[in-house]
Design a protein around this motif. Structure first.
Motif, PDB file in Angstrom:
ATOM      1  N   UNK A  82       5.590   9.512   7.572  1.00  0.00           N
ATOM      2  CA  UNK A  82       5.718  10.515   6.500  1.00  0.00           C
ATOM      3  C   UNK A  82       4.352  10.667   5.841  1.00  0.00           C
ATOM      4  N   UNK A  83       3.874  11.891   5.749  1.00  0.00           N
ATOM      5  CA  UNK A  83       2.645  12.122   4.977  1.00  0.00           C
ATOM      6  C   UNK A  83       3.035  12.815   3.671  1.00  0.00           C
ATOM      7  N   UNK A  84       2.243  12.573   2.628  1.00  0.00           N
ATOM      8  CA  UNK A  84       2.627  13.140   1.322  1.00  0.00           C
ATOM      9  C   UNK A  84       2.434  14.654   1.307  1.00  0.00           C
ATOM     10  N   UNK A  85       1.316  15.112   1.934  1.00  0.00           N
ATOM     11  CA  UNK A  85       1.094  16.558   2.052  1.00  0.00           C
ATOM     12  C   UNK A  85       0.223  16.825   3.279  1.00  0.00           C
ATOM     13  N   UNK A  86       0.153  18.108   3.685  1.00  0.00           N
ATOM     14  CA  UNK A  86      -0.559  18.437   4.935  1.00  0.00           C
ATOM     15  C   UNK A  86      -2.070  18.274   4.823  1.00  0.00           C
ATOM     16  N   UNK A  87      -2.619  18.506   3.633  1.00  0.00           N
ATOM     17  CA  UNK A  87      -4.081  18.512   3.514  1.00  0.00           C
ATOM     18  C   UNK A  87      -4.643  17.090   3.421  1.00  0.00           C
ATOM     19  N   UNK A  88      -4.951  16.521   4.584  1.00  0.00           N
ATOM     20  CA  UNK A  88      -5.487  15.160   4.618  1.00  0.00           C
ATOM     21  C   UNK A  88      -7.010  15.186   4.645  1.00  0.00           C
ATOM     22  N   UNK A 108       6.694  15.754   6.191  1.00  0.00           N
ATOM     23  CA  UNK A 108       5.787  15.958   5.049  1.00  0.00           C
ATOM     24  C   UNK A 108       6.627  15.919   3.768  1.00  0.00           C
ATOM     25  N   UNK A 109       6.310  14.958   2.897  1.00  0.00           N
ATOM     26  CA  UNK A 109       7.146  14.732   1.708  1.00  0.00           C
ATOM     27  C   UNK A 109       7.242  15.989   0.842  1.00  0.00           C
ATOM     28  N   UNK A 110       6.086  16.658   0.651  1.00  0.00           N
ATOM     29  CA  UNK A 110       6.134  17.786  -0.286  1.00  0.00           C
ATOM     30  C   UNK A 110       6.945  18.971   0.279  1.00  0.00           C
ATOM     31  N   UNK A 111       7.116  19.017   1.625  1.00  0.00           N
ATOM     32  CA  UNK A 111       7.912  20.095   2.230  1.00  0.00           C
ATOM     33  C   UNK A 111       9.381  19.704   2.420  1.00  0.00           C
ATOM     34  N   UNK A 112       9.605  18.438   2.798  1.00  0.00           N
ATOM     35  CA  UNK A 112      10.973  18.022   3.186  1.00  0.00           C
ATOM     36  C   UNK A 112      11.409  16.816   2.376  1.00  0.00           C
ATOM     37  N   UNK A 113      11.382  16.922   1.096  1.00  0.00           N
ATOM     38  CA  UNK A 113      11.623  15.771   0.235  1.00  0.00           C
ATOM     39  C   UNK A 113      12.950  15.061   0.534  1.00  0.00           C
ATOM     40  N   UNK A 114      14.047  15.852   0.666  1.00  0.00           N
ATOM     41  CA  UNK A 114      15.341  15.176   0.805  1.00  0.00           C
ATOM     42  C   UNK A 114      15.449  14.463   2.155  1.00  0.00           C
TER      43      UNK A 114
END
Ligand SMILES: NC(=O)C1=CN([C@@H]2O[C@H](COP(=O)(O)OP(=O)(O)OC[C@H]3O[C@@H](n4cnc5c(N)ncnc54)[C@H](OP(=O)(O)O)[C@@H]3O)[C@@H](O)[C@H]2O)[C@@H](O)CC1
Ligand SMILES: Nc1ncnc2c1ncn2[C@@H]1O[C@H](COP(=O)(O)OP(=O)(O)O)[C@@H](O)[C@H]1O
Ligand SMILES: [K+]
Length: 496
Positions: A82-88, A108-114
């Motif tokens: 799981x990455x927190x957001x795409x912009x690494x 991606x946590x910020x896109x698919x939180x649940x």
């Protein structure tokens, strides 16, 4: 030698390795991820466990992705990244491309939180690479909500890479295992933050020892080998050679503290121990003092020959104690100042009526130390290094006692990672004070004596707990002799 460095200094080592030796960050990351994987697979996790690799945008996340790749090649049946957001950042972005091209499930946590929350709640292990030494101040809200979600999960184990995310934050991640990369991070041993790290381990990567030494703020001590050259106990010695120690302790209702600390000194290699008490308790304590020689405080003037003193356990706090401490400090130049005597010392310091010096060791617990330094318990728990200024001004040694014990003297810092709660029993500080007072005459430096005392104290507790389970501090006294011998404070076979 196990050096500790600050997280900021660790970043300087990282950049120094790259600039001075041309070792690129991606190679260091590969080494880190591989060493972390070996430890994780050997000690903690099996291939049938389901593991989530939780990655932030920085290199800490990159380490986690190298681990995920290694787990994939090792045949782990359930791996998710799981990455927190795409912009690494650049290098973690390369790691993510590899992860995706291997076909490892990535979210991606910020896109698919649940979905991410559901995956985390079903995992056996979360490998946390959210934030490492790059984290600044308290957590930003986006990361804070992830951390708070993870902290509330049951039946899951957390393996934090380098340092737990949110180490500076009251709501930071609570890990089961923290693995420092390359060098121990001092912040992990700050008493407030220590509780979030779980078991602390180290994996080594290509950090040249000279770079580590240059940034070192102190040593993590486990045994006395670093100090052993200073020990001086000859097999030809007798009681008169090995130190006469005066213990100023006890007051009405507090006889136990005097006996504990006095008997603790007797279990060290010291020769004679004199227990000085007030006239009011002299008759009471005399018949129960065993091998301690009991004297009246009022006779102090006729005892010039003592090599060191211990002042304070169960002593009480009143004006006449302040006066007596002042005379003791003028008469002797070596000893331990503990418990109630710390309060008297503070009053003398405020009146500018005191001069300590290299022979003196102060052994306050956190509350006593906060009072001594005019600070708060919370500040001290979050940054014990504020003691340094005090020891520099007073040229003394200070042992800051807690679940992690920090020892300071001018130019020296040592940390003992205790975390052994049976030792936190009433009176165990009195035993430690006695131990250090007894060792002061065996060592040439007070700092070494203090470190050896802290190690021997904790080791005695471990030996005793193994034999008898939970214990009281009078039982701890009986294990001092064995503990000292076991950690290597023995008799020299050859005269030095
Ligand atoms: N370089 C090397 O040689 C080696 C490095 N190594 C490894 O790299 C780690 C250090 O990596 P690093 O420097 O990239 O920082 P790192 O901890 O990943 O975080 C940076 C990002 O965090 C964020 N952020 C910051 N503060 C925040 C806050 N309060 N609250 C929320 N977010 C916050 C901010 O990101 P943003 O979200 O703003 O994009 C920032 O960009 C180190 O611990 C070790 O594991 C090892 O492999 C050995 C070799
Ligand atoms: N959780 C713990 N792990 C390891 N050591 C501990 C823990 N809690 C307390 N200690 C140690 O126990 C001792 C307690 O000393 P102190 O607070 O002065 O107690 P007392 O005044 O009862 O003698 C200190 O050496 C401290 O470092
Ligand atoms: K981390």
């Amino acid at each position: 030698m196990k050096h500790i460095v600050s997280m900021d200094s660790a970043a300087l080592i990282d950049s120094g390795v790259q600039q001075n030796y041309g070792i690129p960050a991606i190679i260091l990351m590969e080494q880190a991820g591989t060493a972390l994987s070996e430890l994780f697979f050997d000690k903690f996790c099996s291939a049938s466990d389901s593991v989530v690799f939780l990655c932030g945008t920085g290199n800490n996340g990159g380490d986690a992705m190298v681990m995920a790749r290694n787990a994939f090649f090792k045949g782990f049946s359930s791996i998710k990244v799981i990455i927190t957001k795409e912009s690494l950042r650049d290098i973690p972005a390369i790691q993510l491309d590899i992860i995706r091209s291997l076909g490892i499930d990535t979210y991606v946590w910020e896109n698919d939180r649940s979905i991410c929350e559901e995956i985390c709640s079903k995992a056996d292990w979360i490998v946390e690479g959210l934030l490492g030494i790059g984290q600044k101040s308290e957590l930003r809200q986006d990361i804070k909500s992830i951390v708070s979600f993870i902290n509330n999960l049951d039946d899951i184990r957390i393996f934090s890479i380098d340092v737990p995310a949110g180490i500076y934050d009251d709501y930071g991640l609570i890990a089961d295992v923290t693995v420092n990369v390359g060098v121990y991070k001092q912040e992990c041993f700050f008493p407030s933050y220590r509780k979030r790290c779980g078991d602390i381990h180290l994996v080594e990567i290509s950090f040249p020892p000279e770079l580590i030494k240059r940034q070192s703020s102190g040593l993590l001590i486990e045994d006395i080998s670093v100090f052993s050259d200073e020990l001086n106990i000859s097999r030809y010695s007798h009681k008169g050679d090995r130190g006469r120690i005066g213990v100023f302790a006890g007051s009405a209702g507090m006889l136990g503290a005097a006996l504990l600390s006095g008997k603790s000194v007797l279990r060290t290699p010291s020769g004679y121990v004199y227990l000085f008490v007030g006239n009011d308790i002299f008759e009471q304590i005399y018949p129960i003092a065993g091998p301690l020689v009991v004297k009246k405080e009022s006779d102090l003037q006729s005892f010039d020959f003592m090599d060191s003193v211990l002042v304070g356990p169960g002593w009480g706090r009143c004006e006449n104690r302040v006066l007596l401490l002042s005379s003791i400090l003028k008469k002797f130049d070596k000893g331990v100042i503990d418990a109630d005597a710390i309060y008297s010392l503070k009053l003398l310091i405020d009146k500018e009526d005191v001069s300590l010096g290299t022979g003196w060791v102060l052994t306050p617990h956190i509350g006593e130390c906060a009072f001594l330094l005019n600070t708060t318990v919370d500040k001290l728990l979050k940054n014990p290094l504020i003691c340094q200024d005090f020891v520099n001004r007073h040229s003394c040694t200070l042992v800051l006692k807690s679940h992690v014990t920090w020892i300071f003297s001018p130019g020296n810092i040592a940390v003992y990672d205790g975390c052994f709660s049976p030792l936190g029993t009433a009176g165990s500080g009195d035993v430690l004070a006695g131990l250090i007072a007894g060792l002061l005459t065996a060592y040439t430096s007070s700092f070494s004596a203090a470190c050896a005392g802290v190690i021997a104290h904790a080791n005695a507790a471990k030996l005793l707990y193994k034999d008898k389970g939970w214990f009281s501090s009078d039982m701890l006294v009986d294990y001092i002799g064995l503990s000292l011998k076991e950690i290597g404070i023995e008799i020299y076979e050859r005269e030095r």
